[in-house]
Design a protein around this motif. Structure first.
Motif, short mmCIF file in Angstrom:
data_model
loop_
_atom_site.label_atom_id
_atom_site.label_comp_id
_atom_site.label_asym_id
_atom_site.label_seq_id
_atom_site.Cartn_x
_atom_site.Cartn_y
_atom_site.Cartn_z
N ARG A 77 95.32 28.87 47.80
CA ARG A 77 95.14 29.95 46.67
C ARG A 77 95.65 31.00 46.35
O ARG A 77 96.39 31.40 45.43
N VAL A 108 86.60 27.78 41.12
CA VAL A 108 87.50 28.77 41.07
C VAL A 108 88.80 28.69 40.19
O VAL A 108 89.22 29.61 39.39
N ALA A 145 85.80 29.43 49.52
CA ALA A 145 86.66 30.53 50.33
C ALA A 145 88.18 30.45 49.83
O ALA A 145 88.90 29.38 49.26
N CYS A 146 88.80 31.55 50.23
CA CYS A 146 90.27 31.63 49.93
C CYS A 146 91.00 31.05 51.13
O CYS A 146 90.58 31.07 52.06
N ASP A 147 91.90 30.29 50.49
CA ASP A 147 92.90 29.61 51.66
C ASP A 147 94.52 29.88 51.35
O ASP A 147 94.69 30.85 50.46
N ARG A 204 94.22 22.27 46.28
CA ARG A 204 94.46 23.13 45.15
C ARG A 204 95.27 22.52 44.38
O ARG A 204 96.11 23.19 43.41
#
Lengths: 225, 225
Positions: free
Chosen positions: A101, B57, A96-98, B75
């Motif tokens: 990201r 990703v 999922a994007c966070d 990340r």
């Protein structure tokens, strides 16, 4: 059957709901272009949550088809895909994007994101997720695996306006959706990549009452050798 | 260079180690048939851990190749694949085995498993993992994606005796390995599927000093449309 009520998931925002075992949620891609991230938890123990990695082992599939169940980190079925009018293109393996990201994508200010949407949606129900979960079920998201079996290709959705997927609850559970705010990586359907509203309806009946899928077990220890 | 010491990871057991940023660990498949699950944590904050979904990703790859970095749930690059003498077949998307997996496979008594091995290995270093992590990097594990892009095929390893992979630390970190105890699903190489020892060596130098991979960013918002 009660008169089912449509709930809008506003573009770039999240929305959570409770399902009793045997109920289902119908998620509608109103505009046909929106990726919707999804999480689920055991309503009686939020430390038990839907697990993408355990579900791939369970079904021996990278991404689900109708009849496949998602299982939890305790390997119990929680949601079963019982209907899907879309072309069936979904993703279970991209994070999922966070916030981080979007920082890595060059965004300077706060950018709405699915992980924060998950938290906001749960808080609207008075709940706190015990931990952030990046491994979401990314409904309608189109990530192709190239012929080498390794390289991924991030592509726009192939869904049509009004396409929907129905997920049946195999236990009392809490489900969260996020209408993904991603507007930099082109995932939101051919066009301007603008996030749009999605919607859901809680159903008591009127959907295929498929049994949960059984876990994959090798026929014999030597079957695949 | 200090004289590097080979540490055995006993069959069906785990072993953890500490790496300083810039050091590397060389994981050796002694018998060529053993799957080894791997986890990593920021040594200064165990809530930051290697994330398979964020790494996919980051690299836009389902499974890594030499030069790819694994990133954490924050990340940040944590481990980079800098060398690999094996055929390069590894897995990032199947859950580690745990007690519940063996129950579902019909095992009545306790069966050693990778998730418990992870905990045991950390405890040997005096550490407690803040949460169980089913999303492990399954080194040498051979899960093929069929031509439909969805169906998975669980197969024996294709590694040869002595094949190794070298992972460079991009931050001070703790790494745990488990010589996977799976002996029901045939993943451990052609033959009797018996779990065997693996080994690792911590290296200060003598490995390709590749930079961490940069995250994937679309060239333009419309590139993939």
């Amino acid at each position: 059957m009660h008169n089912p009520q449509t709930v809008i998931i506003p573009a770039r925002h999240g929305k959570a709901l409770r399902l009793k075992a045997g109920q289902a949620v119908k998620l509608v891609n109103i505009h046909g272009t929106q990726v919707v991230d999804c999480w689920a938890w055991n309503a009686h123990d939020l430390s038990e949550h839907m697990s993408m990695e355990a579900s791939r082992v369970w079904n021996q599939r990278l991404n689900p088809i109708v009849g496949d169940s998602f299982v939890t980190n305790q390997r119990n079925p929680i949601l079963t895909v019982v209907e899907d009018t879309s072309p069936g293109v979904h993703d279970t393996f991209m994070a999922a994007c966070d916030c981080q990201r979007y920082v890595r994508l060059g965004v300077k200010d706060y950018h709405r994101n699915c992980l924060d949407n998950m938290g906001e949606a749960l808080r609207e129900l008075g709940l706190d997720a015990p931990q952030p979960i990046l491994a979401s079920f990314n409904i309608f998201m189109n990530i192709a695996v190239e012929a080498d079996g390794k390289t991924l290709s991030t592509r726009p959705t192939v869904t049509r306006p009004g396409d929907y997927i129905v997920l049946k609850a195999e236990m009392d559970c809490v489900v969260a959706f996020s209408a993904c705010p991603q507007d930099i990586v082109p995932i939101q359907g051919v066009g301007d990549n603008t996030p749009k509203d999605a919607a859901f309806v809680i159903l008591d009946d009127g959907f295929p009452n498929l049994a949960p899928s059984a876990t994959w077990v090798p026929d014999t220890a030597g079957r695949n050798i």
